[in-house]
Write a protein that holds these residues in place. Sequence first.
Motif, short mmCIF file in Angstrom:
data_model
loop_
_atom_site.label_atom_id
_atom_site.label_comp_id
_atom_site.label_asym_id
_atom_site.label_seq_id
_atom_site.Cartn_x
_atom_site.Cartn_y
_atom_site.Cartn_z
N CYS A 50 0.84 -1.19 0.00
CA CYS A 50 0.00 0.00 0.00
C CYS A 50 0.88 1.24 0.00
O CYS A 50 2.09 1.16 0.22
CB CYS A 50 -0.95 0.00 1.20
N THR A 51 0.26 2.40 -0.22
CA THR A 51 0.99 3.66 -0.25
C THR A 51 0.59 4.55 0.93
O THR A 51 0.84 5.74 0.90
CB THR A 51 0.72 4.40 -1.56
N ASP A 52 0.00 3.96 1.95
CA ASP A 52 -0.45 4.71 3.12
C ASP A 52 0.76 5.11 3.96
O ASP A 52 1.54 4.25 4.39
CB ASP A 52 -1.40 3.83 3.93
N ASN A 83 0.75 6.05 6.96
CA ASN A 83 0.53 5.58 8.33
C ASN A 83 0.45 4.07 8.43
O ASN A 83 -0.11 3.53 9.38
CB ASN A 83 -0.75 6.21 8.91
N CYS A 84 1.02 3.36 7.47
CA CYS A 84 1.11 1.91 7.54
C CYS A 84 2.43 1.55 8.21
O CYS A 84 3.49 2.06 7.81
CB CYS A 84 1.05 1.31 6.13
N GLY A 108 4.82 2.31 5.28
CA GLY A 108 4.92 3.75 5.52
C GLY A 108 5.99 4.04 6.55
O GLY A 108 6.95 3.28 6.73
N ASP A 123 -13.68 5.32 7.56
CA ASP A 123 -12.66 5.21 6.51
C ASP A 123 -11.29 5.07 7.16
O ASP A 123 -10.87 5.94 7.93
CB ASP A 123 -12.71 6.46 5.64
N LYS A 124 -10.58 3.98 6.89
CA LYS A 124 -9.24 3.68 7.40
C LYS A 124 -9.20 3.55 8.93
O LYS A 124 -8.16 3.74 9.54
CB LYS A 124 -8.22 4.74 6.96
N HIS A 143 -6.08 2.50 13.55
CA HIS A 143 -5.90 2.76 12.13
C HIS A 143 -5.88 1.44 11.37
O HIS A 143 -5.25 0.48 11.80
CB HIS A 143 -4.59 3.53 11.90
N PRO A 159 -4.67 -0.10 7.99
CA PRO A 159 -3.94 0.07 6.73
C PRO A 159 -4.64 -0.68 5.59
O PRO A 159 -5.20 -1.75 5.80
CB PRO A 159 -2.57 -0.56 7.01
N PRO A 160 -4.61 -0.13 4.37
CA PRO A 160 -5.30 -0.77 3.24
C PRO A 160 -4.72 -2.13 2.86
O PRO A 160 -5.38 -2.92 2.19
CB PRO A 160 -5.12 0.22 2.09
#
Length: 111
Positions: free
Chosen positions: A14-16, A18-19, A23, A42-43, A71, A73-74
Motif C-alpha cells: 500500500c501507499t499509506d 501511516n502503515c 509507511g 474510513d481507514k 488505524h 492500513p489498506p
Amino acid sequence: MAIGLNVPEPEETCTDPNCPFHGTLGVRGQTIEGRVASTDMDKTVVVEREYDVKVPKYDRYMKRRSRVSAHHPPCLELEVGDTVRIGETRPLSKTKSHVVIERVSEEGGDD
C-alpha cells in the motif's frame, strides 16, 4: 520493512504513510488483542476486548468491555468479527493512537 515485532508482513502493498509496514509509522508501547466491532469509518476500525473484573463484595467476576479505535492500513483485509492484534503508536487523531498490525484469526474463530 521490519516493525520491531514478530508479525508477518502482509502480502499486499500500500501507499499509506501511516502503515507500519509500507509507511513511516512507528509502533511502540503495548500490543492488544481484540475483536473487530466496526469497520464503518474510513481507514479506522473499532477493536473491542472483553475482560473480567473481580467484585470483592460478591466474591464474583463481572465482564467489562473496552473499545479502542485503531488505524486500518489498506494492505490488511479486515471484517467485523475478526480477531486482530493492534499496537500503540503516536496519536493519529483525537481518538486514534493504535494501528492494526496483524489479523490473528478470521470471523467466528475462537482461539
